[in-house]
Write a protein that holds these residues in place. Structure first.
Motif, short mmCIF file in Angstrom:
data_model
loop_
_atom_site.label_atom_id
_atom_site.label_comp_id
_atom_site.label_asym_id
_atom_site.label_seq_id
_atom_site.Cartn_x
_atom_site.Cartn_y
_atom_site.Cartn_z
N VAL A 367 0.69 -1.34 -0.20
CA VAL A 367 -0.34 0.01 0.37
C VAL A 367 1.05 1.41 -0.31
CG1 VAL A 367 -1.87 1.68 1.46
CG2 VAL A 367 -1.96 -1.59 0.47
N PHE A 368 2.07 1.45 0.65
CA PHE A 368 1.99 2.90 1.04
C PHE A 368 3.77 2.68 -0.05
CE2 PHE A 368 0.81 2.61 5.17
CZ PHE A 368 0.30 3.92 5.56
N SER A 369 4.02 1.48 -0.49
CA SER A 369 5.13 1.76 -2.40
C SER A 369 3.80 2.29 -3.28
CB SER A 369 5.82 -0.05 -2.21
OG SER A 369 4.04 0.06 -3.21
N ILE A 370 2.85 2.65 -3.55
CA ILE A 370 1.96 2.98 -4.12
C ILE A 370 1.60 4.34 -3.81
CG2 ILE A 370 -0.20 3.16 -5.20
CD1 ILE A 370 -0.31 0.38 -4.97
N LEU A 371 1.83 4.60 -2.58
CA LEU A 371 1.62 6.09 -2.39
C LEU A 371 3.14 7.11 -1.34
CD1 LEU A 371 -0.33 5.41 1.53
CD2 LEU A 371 -1.38 6.72 -0.73
N ILE A 372 4.24 6.19 -2.28
CA ILE A 372 5.32 6.47 -2.24
C ILE A 372 5.33 6.93 -3.53
CG2 ILE A 372 7.78 6.86 -2.52
CD1 ILE A 372 7.61 4.35 -0.23
N THR A 373 5.15 6.89 -4.41
CA THR A 373 4.93 6.84 -5.64
C THR A 373 3.96 8.16 -6.48
OG1 THR A 373 5.50 4.48 -7.54
CG2 THR A 373 4.63 6.07 -8.38
N LEU A 374 2.93 7.81 -5.51
CA LEU A 374 1.69 9.19 -6.05
C LEU A 374 2.27 10.27 -5.02
CD1 LEU A 374 -1.18 7.44 -4.61
CD2 LEU A 374 -0.82 8.05 -6.72
N SER A 375 3.32 10.12 -3.89
CA SER A 375 3.74 11.40 -3.96
C SER A 375 5.34 12.02 -3.95
CB SER A 375 4.40 11.21 -1.90
OG SER A 375 5.38 10.37 -1.98
N LEU A 376 5.45 11.25 -5.35
CA LEU A 376 6.89 11.49 -5.93
C LEU A 376 6.50 12.50 -7.15
CD1 LEU A 376 8.99 8.85 -5.55
CD2 LEU A 376 9.68 11.31 -4.14
N VAL A 377 5.16 11.74 -7.80
CA VAL A 377 5.03 12.32 -8.87
C VAL A 377 4.08 13.23 -8.52
CG1 VAL A 377 2.69 11.91 -10.26
CG2 VAL A 377 4.16 9.96 -10.15
#
Length: 511
Positions: A367-377
């Motif tokens: 779940v948080f690997s997806i959120l890391i990507t979204l926060s960077l984007v």
């Protein structure tokens, strides 16, 4: 009464003896000393995993200045990235060799003396890295990183093996987690000492790298006073008197008959199957499934993206737009969270169990690997998103510490009996270090190629690992090693499915 009834009664009596006559897991002074001595190796591994993060810029400057002195020219950007990636990843190359040798090393030198002897390459590595600045040689740093990698590779095999063999079933999970606790303490120390105002600066970075001499020196002082593994003495060396003495020292009592009986049963099984080398491990079909589970467990750790956080979190946070000082301090938060969460999971390991904790950890990381990507984007959309990158990265680390951080190291020693255990440990640790190298070396290039989407491959690996382990990973809490390893001895045509409610492996006939 029939023969079948006699056998049933005998088996029932044996199970009752095993359950009711086990040592209660008393924590004695000598056991604590042995655990402390062994965990110093884990601390060494953690320190050298995290130490390279904060002083990255200063080490690159040193490389560049050294190259200018030699050639009169600066490194190109690509050449500097490549050289620094090599410096980071060569640690894992040494780890591969050490991990591959760990099983042989443990059997040839013993668990205790093997740990003592392993301090020598660690001390040599510390000297190389410390004197590299005085010698104006970045090659010495690379050589030191390789040598300390070898040292840590051996520790990742020796320490969990020693801890599992000196513990009783009801505290084996807690003691096994202490390997990871030592690792995260080492990571935190490296991050705090790596602050720019401490040692992570242009003047003292070589002192920071050379600090890895301290765990080795302490272990060299402590381990001579620790007992050898009683399981190793009885089963591998067939020295029952020494095994009894070691057990009585560790347990703090002369009532060790149940432990000795359990070891003798394992010894009998070990004699029947003979000692198994790495090649023979692949030939014996009954060992394929525990070996595959062990490998997937280690892959779920290394391909989760955690080493991208450990090695390059400072760079990751700076790419999200925070200052260098904030990035360094945020990186130390990773180590602090790891320490706290590992402490929390120590008692949970023998209450909730390895299977549940590991699967929970992988799910949270997904779940948080997806959120890391979204926060960077979306970091340019609002100022708070930059801080969100740090927050979700720290949450990612929380779930890593719940299970995937510690369980792969300890579970291999639980899934195999004494005969194939060293070979299985070597293969699993080798796989771990291979992918440690792959992530450590390739992540900067991945980050350069796909930028803010660099965590997507890790997200996919987390999903695949969770699906496989949900189906096949058994529960091992509160079981003797004999009980765990015996469940793999089934007909070759039978399938293996992890039974979710009990954690036992359910064998489903495919005929």
């Amino acid at each position: 009464m029939s023969t079948a009834d006699d056998i049933s009664i005998a088996v029932s009596s044996q199970k009752e003896l095993t359950i009711n006559d086990k040592t209660d897991g008393k924590i004695t002074g000598r056991l604590m000393l042995a655990v402390f001595g062994a965990v110093l190796g884990s601390l060494q591994f953690g320190f050298n995993t995290g130490v390279i993060n904060a002083p990255e810029g200063k080490i690159k400057d040193f490389m560049n200045v050294t190259h200018i002195k030699r050639t009169g020219e600066e490194f190109s950007e690509d050449a500097l990235i490549n050289l620094y990636s090599l410096l980071v990843a060569i640690f894992a190359v040494g780890g591969m060799i050490g991990g591959l040798m760990a099983g042989w090393w443990a059997d040839f030198f013993g668990r205790k003396f093997g740990l003592i002897l392993n301090t020598l390459p660690g001390i040599a590595a510390a000297c190389l890295m410390f004197f590299s600045r005085h010698a104006t040689s970045y090659e010495m740093v690379i050589a030191g990183r390789f040598l300390v990698g070898f040292n840590c590779g051996l520790y990742t095999g020796l320490t969990p093996l020693y801890l599992s063999e000196i513990s009783t079933p009801n505290i084996r999970g807690a003691l096994g987690t202490l390997h990871q606790f030592g690792v995260v303490i080492g990571i935190l120390l490296s991050q705090v000492l790596g602050f720019p105002e401490v040692l992570g600066n242009g003047q003292y970075w070589h002192v920071l790298l050379g600090m890895c001499i301290v765990p080795c020196a302490l272990q060299l002082l402590v381990m001579p006073f620790c007992p050898e593994s009683p399981r190793y003495l009885l089963i591998t060396k067939e020295q029952e008197d020494k095994a009894l003495s070691s057990l009585r020292t560790l347990r703090g009592t002369s009532m060790v008959d149940a432990d000795i009986s359990e070891m003798k049963r394992e010894q009998s099984n070990s004699r029947a199957e003979a000692k198994i080398g790495m090649l023979h491990l692949f030939k014996k079909k009954s060992l394929w499934m525990p070996l595959v589970i062990s490998i997937i467990m280690h892959l779920s750790q290394q391909l989760s993206g955690i080493n991208a956080i450990f090695y390059y979190s400072a760079t990751l946070f700076k790419s999200a737009g925070v200052s260098e000082t904030t990035a360094a301090h945020a990186t130390s938060g990773i180590g602090a969270i790891m320490v706290v969460m590992t402490l929390i999971t120590i008692p949970l390991m023998d209450i909730i169990g390895r299977r549940t904790l590991h699967l929970t950890g992988l799910a949270g990381m997904f779940v948080f690997s997806i959120l890391i990507t979204l926060s960077l984007v979306f970091q340019d959309q609002a100022k708070w998103v930059k801080i969100a990158t740090i927050v979700v990265s720290l949450c990612f680390v929380v779930f890593f510490a719940i299970g995937p951080g510690s369980i792969p190291w300890m579970i291999v020693a639980e899934l195999f009996s004494q005969g194939p255990r060293p070979a299985a440990m070597s293969i699993s640790v080798l796989i771990n270090w291979i992918f440690n190298f792959v992530v450590g070396y390739l992540y900067p290039f991945l980050q350069k190629a796909i930028g803010h989407y660099s965590f997507i491959p890790f997200t996919g690996c987390l999903a695949l690992s969770w699906i496989f382990l949900f189906k096949y990973l058994p529960e091992t809490k509160n079981k003797t090693i004999e009980e765990i390893s015996s469940q793999w001895e089934r007909k070759p045509k039978e399938g293996f499915v992890a039974k979710e409610d009990t954690g036992l492996v359910h064998f489903k006939t495919s005929l």
